[in-house]
Design an enzyme around this catalytic site. Structure first.
Site, PDB file in Angstrom:
ATOM      1  N   ALA A  13      -7.042 -42.510  71.833  1.00  0.00           N
ATOM      2  CA  ALA A  13      -6.443 -43.689  72.304  1.00  0.00           C
ATOM      3  C   ALA A  13      -6.940 -43.960  73.809  1.00  0.00           C
ATOM      4  CB  ALA A  13      -5.050 -43.849  71.988  1.00  0.00           C
ATOM      5  N   ARG A  18     -13.102 -42.662  83.194  1.00  0.00           N
ATOM      6  CA  ARG A  18     -14.206 -41.739  84.004  1.00  0.00           C
ATOM      7  C   ARG A  18     -15.449 -42.377  83.484  1.00  0.00           C
ATOM      8  NH1 ARG A  18     -11.321 -36.103  83.871  1.00  0.00           N
ATOM      9  NH2 ARG A  18     -10.021 -37.203  82.326  1.00  0.00           N
ATOM     10  N   THR A  80      -0.627 -36.930  75.916  1.00  0.00           N
ATOM     11  CA  THR A  80      -0.925 -36.641  74.749  1.00  0.00           C
ATOM     12  C   THR A  80       0.145 -36.397  73.628  1.00  0.00           C
ATOM     13  OG1 THR A  80      -1.491 -34.380  75.877  1.00  0.00           O
ATOM     14  CG2 THR A  80      -3.440 -35.653  75.504  1.00  0.00           C
ATOM     15  N   ASN A 172      -7.905 -24.748  78.021  1.00  0.00           N
ATOM     16  CA  ASN A 172      -7.373 -25.228  76.926  1.00  0.00           C
ATOM     17  C   ASN A 172      -8.341 -26.387  76.114  1.00  0.00           C
ATOM     18  OD1 ASN A 172      -5.704 -26.576  74.767  1.00  0.00           O
ATOM     19  ND2 ASN A 172      -4.839 -28.076  76.326  1.00  0.00           N
ATOM     20  N   TYR A 372     -44.921 -64.373  61.507  1.00  0.00           N
ATOM     21  CA  TYR A 372     -43.819 -65.066  61.986  1.00  0.00           C
ATOM     22  C   TYR A 372     -44.425 -66.250  62.468  1.00  0.00           C
ATOM     23  CZ  TYR A 372     -39.834 -66.145  64.697  1.00  0.00           C
ATOM     24  OH  TYR A 372     -38.692 -66.908  65.388  1.00  0.00           O
TER      25      TYR A 372
HETATM   26  C1  UD1 Z   1      -6.555 -32.623  78.012  1.00  0.00           C
HETATM   27  C2  UD1 Z   1      -5.517 -31.587  78.044  1.00  0.00           C
HETATM   28  C3  UD1 Z   1      -6.356 -30.438  78.814  1.00  0.00           C
HETATM   29  C4  UD1 Z   1      -7.241 -30.032  78.077  1.00  0.00           C
HETATM   30  C5  UD1 Z   1      -8.386 -31.012  77.808  1.00  0.00           C
HETATM   31  C6  UD1 Z   1      -9.468 -30.479  77.008  1.00  0.00           C
HETATM   32  C7  UD1 Z   1      -3.297 -32.570  78.046  1.00  0.00           C
HETATM   33  C8  UD1 Z   1      -2.039 -32.996  78.948  1.00  0.00           C
HETATM   34  N1  UD1 Z   1      -4.197 -32.112  78.699  1.00  0.00           N
HETATM   35  O1  UD1 Z   1      -6.874 -33.196  79.139  1.00  0.00           O
HETATM   36  O2  UD1 Z   1      -5.046 -29.292  78.811  1.00  0.00           O
HETATM   37  O3  UD1 Z   1      -7.730 -28.841  78.894  1.00  0.00           O
HETATM   38  O4  UD1 Z   1      -7.910 -32.282  77.517  1.00  0.00           O
HETATM   39  O5  UD1 Z   1     -10.562 -31.555  77.005  1.00  0.00           O
HETATM   40  O6  UD1 Z   1      -3.289 -32.740  76.921  1.00  0.00           O
HETATM   41  N2  UD1 Z   1      -5.039 -39.556  74.661  1.00  0.00           N
HETATM   42  C9  UD1 Z   1      -4.486 -40.451  73.919  1.00  0.00           C
HETATM   43  N3  UD1 Z   1      -3.363 -41.128  74.282  1.00  0.00           N
HETATM   44  C10 UD1 Z   1      -3.011 -40.820  75.512  1.00  0.00           C
HETATM   45  C11 UD1 Z   1      -3.700 -39.866  76.283  1.00  0.00           C
HETATM   46  C12 UD1 Z   1      -4.949 -39.191  75.766  1.00  0.00           C
HETATM   47  O7  UD1 Z   1      -4.660 -40.724  72.678  1.00  0.00           O
HETATM   48  O8  UD1 Z   1      -2.017 -41.305  75.944  1.00  0.00           O
HETATM   49  C13 UD1 Z   1      -6.520 -38.985  73.907  1.00  0.00           C
HETATM   50  C14 UD1 Z   1      -7.625 -39.215  74.513  1.00  0.00           C
HETATM   51  O9  UD1 Z   1      -8.645 -40.288  73.840  1.00  0.00           O
HETATM   52  C15 UD1 Z   1      -8.504 -38.006  74.419  1.00  0.00           C
HETATM   53  C16 UD1 Z   1      -7.461 -36.700  74.414  1.00  0.00           C
HETATM   54  O10 UD1 Z   1      -6.106 -37.628  74.119  1.00  0.00           O
HETATM   55  O11 UD1 Z   1      -9.113 -37.981  73.103  1.00  0.00           O
HETATM   56  C17 UD1 Z   1      -7.273 -36.126  75.664  1.00  0.00           C
HETATM   57  O12 UD1 Z   1      -6.990 -37.017  76.512  1.00  0.00           O
HETATM   58  P1  UD1 Z   1      -7.503 -36.827  78.134  1.00  0.00           P
HETATM   59  O13 UD1 Z   1      -6.793 -37.715  78.900  1.00  0.00           O
HETATM   60  O14 UD1 Z   1      -8.962 -36.889  78.155  1.00  0.00           O
HETATM   61  O15 UD1 Z   1      -7.022 -35.415  78.384  1.00  0.00           O
HETATM   62  P2  UD1 Z   1      -7.592 -34.590  79.591  1.00  0.00           P
HETATM   63  O16 UD1 Z   1      -7.160 -34.814  80.910  1.00  0.00           O
HETATM   64  O17 UD1 Z   1      -8.863 -34.391  79.267  1.00  0.00           O
HETATM   65 CA    CA Z   2     -10.457 -35.207  78.033  1.00  0.00          CA
END
Ligand code: UD1
Ligand code: CA
Length: 452
Positions: A13, A18, A80, A172, A372
């Site tokens: 979601a 970025r 997340t 992670n 054509y």
């Molecule tokens: C997240 C992790 C981080 C990890 C990294 C790996 C958390 C808090 N942090 O950070 O520890 O090292 O991924 O790539 O989990 N998403 C949703 N809904 C939301 C927020 C995010 O569906 O409200 C989904 C995004 O689409 C994405 C994933 O969750 O697929 C990760 O979200 P993103 O915002 O990219 O997290 P990072 O900051 O990369």
């Molecule tokens: Ca990410």
């Protein structure tokens, strides 16, 4: 032992700010299809009992890309942990393992997911198995903080980390295998008192530890755990995936002169003893049968190439191009929606569109099917063994019979019957001695001019 049930929740979601794009992040393509579709393929491999894909506002595209799996909507992106909670109604009370995957981390392999599920099944019964990795640049990834016994103590987001924690290399990936019996309870207790005011899934580690449960890390290679947040990451992921696809092809008996310059699609099918020169691009849906050769600098999309056929160098095969067995397509030839039967030859500088070309026919240099008229497309049919002379325009709809010959330079707008000659050409005029006289005259004029 009966296999533990597995549910999968895919988080997709996120806005992908970025990426700076109007396209939802997980829909950006890798090897010719949305990144999330690659992940769903891998998910299919573990034969899950239940799946939910958490998507944002733009549900349409994503739900198509994840067919046959159901999507649930996260209306507000609160982090997340909040995203995983949106799958609660779909998954319900679940006593098996819940795998959480991130849509923007699509290169994780089936072997790695299996290793995580194995770790979940181990005697210490960890509440959470986290997939960790050591990237070359830890950057914004969350850091995995280990306890003295080597188990996982907590995950600290880069934004929250102390300088000492930032120095930790182990990161992670986002992928977790969680004990379904405690998942919802852990998530209910996650707060948003942090730098981003988000509900972090990563907080469940410390919460589970607080409950007296163990958490552990399974490690995998950076190449499968790159998280795609920007176009630069996207290009890096594409390179990793292309490497995998090329390796698979070579391991299945394909020769590549310079593999790093060959671009494959996720669905490219290459038979045994196919040989591919440098700088060849495969778009979606290309099928190359055994023993065919694709020479340097070809661009192929939606095409099928028969056994022992030769294509290129510098050929372009567009959707619907079917090149028959042992047929030859040479340089600067474009073929679209056309069938070239066995052994037919189209060797130089030619456009073949909406055509059927019979077995063994020879299409001369510079032949154009004029398919054509500005409004409609029409068909050109060329019989088997026919010979089309160079620089011929075939104005469709038109049929050239079996064994027929078309004289070079013709514009053919009527059918040519089997074994006939079709030619449209003004008669040649020859004037004896004209060139010699002309030369003398011009040289004389030139001499006179130079004297002045
Ligand atoms: C997240 C992790 C981080 C990890 C990294 C790996 C958390 C808090 N942090 O950070 O520890 O090292 O991924 O790539 O989990 N998403 C949703 N809904 C939301 C927020 C995010 O569906 O409200 C989904 C995004 O689409 C994405 C994933 O969750 O697929 C990760 O979200 P993103 O915002 O990219 O997290 P990072 O900051 O990369
Ligand atoms: Ca990410």
């Amino acid at each position: 032992m009966t296999k533990t049930k597995t549910a999968v929740i895919v988080l997709a979601a996120g806005l992908g700010t970025r990426m700076k794009s109007d396209i939802v992040k997980v829909m950006h393509p890798l090897a010719g299809r949305p990144m999330v579709a690659h992940l769903m393929d891998t998910v299919g491999g573990i034969e899950p009992d239940d799946v939910a894909v958490v998507v944002g506002d733009v549900v349409g595209d994503v739900s198509e890309a994840v067919v046959p799996y159901p999507v649930v909507q996260q209306k507000e992106r609160l982090g997340t942990a909040h995203a995983v909670l949106q799958a609660r109604d779909t998954i319900g009370d679940f006593s098996g393992d819940v795998l959480v995957l991130y849509g923007d981390t699509p290169l994780v392999t089936l072997d790695t997911l299996d290793a995580m599920l194995d770790a979940r099944a181990s005697d210490i019964d960890p509440a959470v198995v986290v997939l960790g990795f050591t990237p070359a640049d830890a950057g914004d990834y969350g850091r995995l903080i280990l306890a003295e016994d080597g188990s996982l103590e907590s995950i600290v987001e880069a934004k929250e980390a102390t300088p000492e924690q930032l120095g930790v290399d182990l990161c992670n990936s986002g992928v977790m295998a969680i004990d379904g019996k405690v998942l919802w309870d852990l998530l209910d207790r996650v707060g948003n008192d942090n730098a981003k005011n988000e509900y972090y899934l990563t907080d469940i580690i410390a919460l589970a530890r607080g409950d007296g449960r163990t958490c552990v890390v399974v490690e995998a290679d950076e190449d499968e755990l790159i998280g795609i947040n920007s176009r630069v990451d996207l290009a890096e992921a594409e390179a990793i995936l292309q490497d995998r696809l090329r390796l698979d092809a070579m391991n299945n008996g394909v020769t590549m002169t310079d593999p790093t310059t060959v671009f494959l699609s996720h669905d490219t099918k290459l038979g045994q003893d196919v040989s591919i020169g440098p700088n060849v691009f495969f778009g979606p849906v290309v099928d190359v049968a055994d023993g065919a050769t694709i020479n340097a600098f070809c661009h192929l999309e939606g095409a099928s190439i028969g056994a022992g056929a030769t294509v290129g160098p510098f050929a372009r095969l567009r959707p619907g191009a079917k090149v028959g067995e042992t047929a030859r397509v040479g340089n600067f030839v474009e073929i679209k929606n056309s069938v070239l039967d066995t052994g037919a030859k189209v060797n130089h500088l030619t456009y073949i569109g909406d055509a059927e070309i019979g077995a063994g026919a020879n299409i001369g240099a510079g032949t154009i099917t004029c398919n054509y008229d500005g409004f409609f497309k029409s068909k050109t049919i060329i019989g088997k063994g026919a010979f089309i002379g160079s620089n011929t325009a075939l104005v469709a709809p038109v049929t050239i019979g079996d064994g027929a010959v078309v004289g070079a330079g013709s514009t053919i707008s009527k059918d040519v019957t089997d074994d006939a000659l079709g030619v449209t050409r003004a008669d040649m005029l020859q004037v004896e001695g004209w060139a010699a006289k002309n030369r003398e005259k011009k040289l004389a004029e030139k001499a006179k001019k130079n004297k002045k």
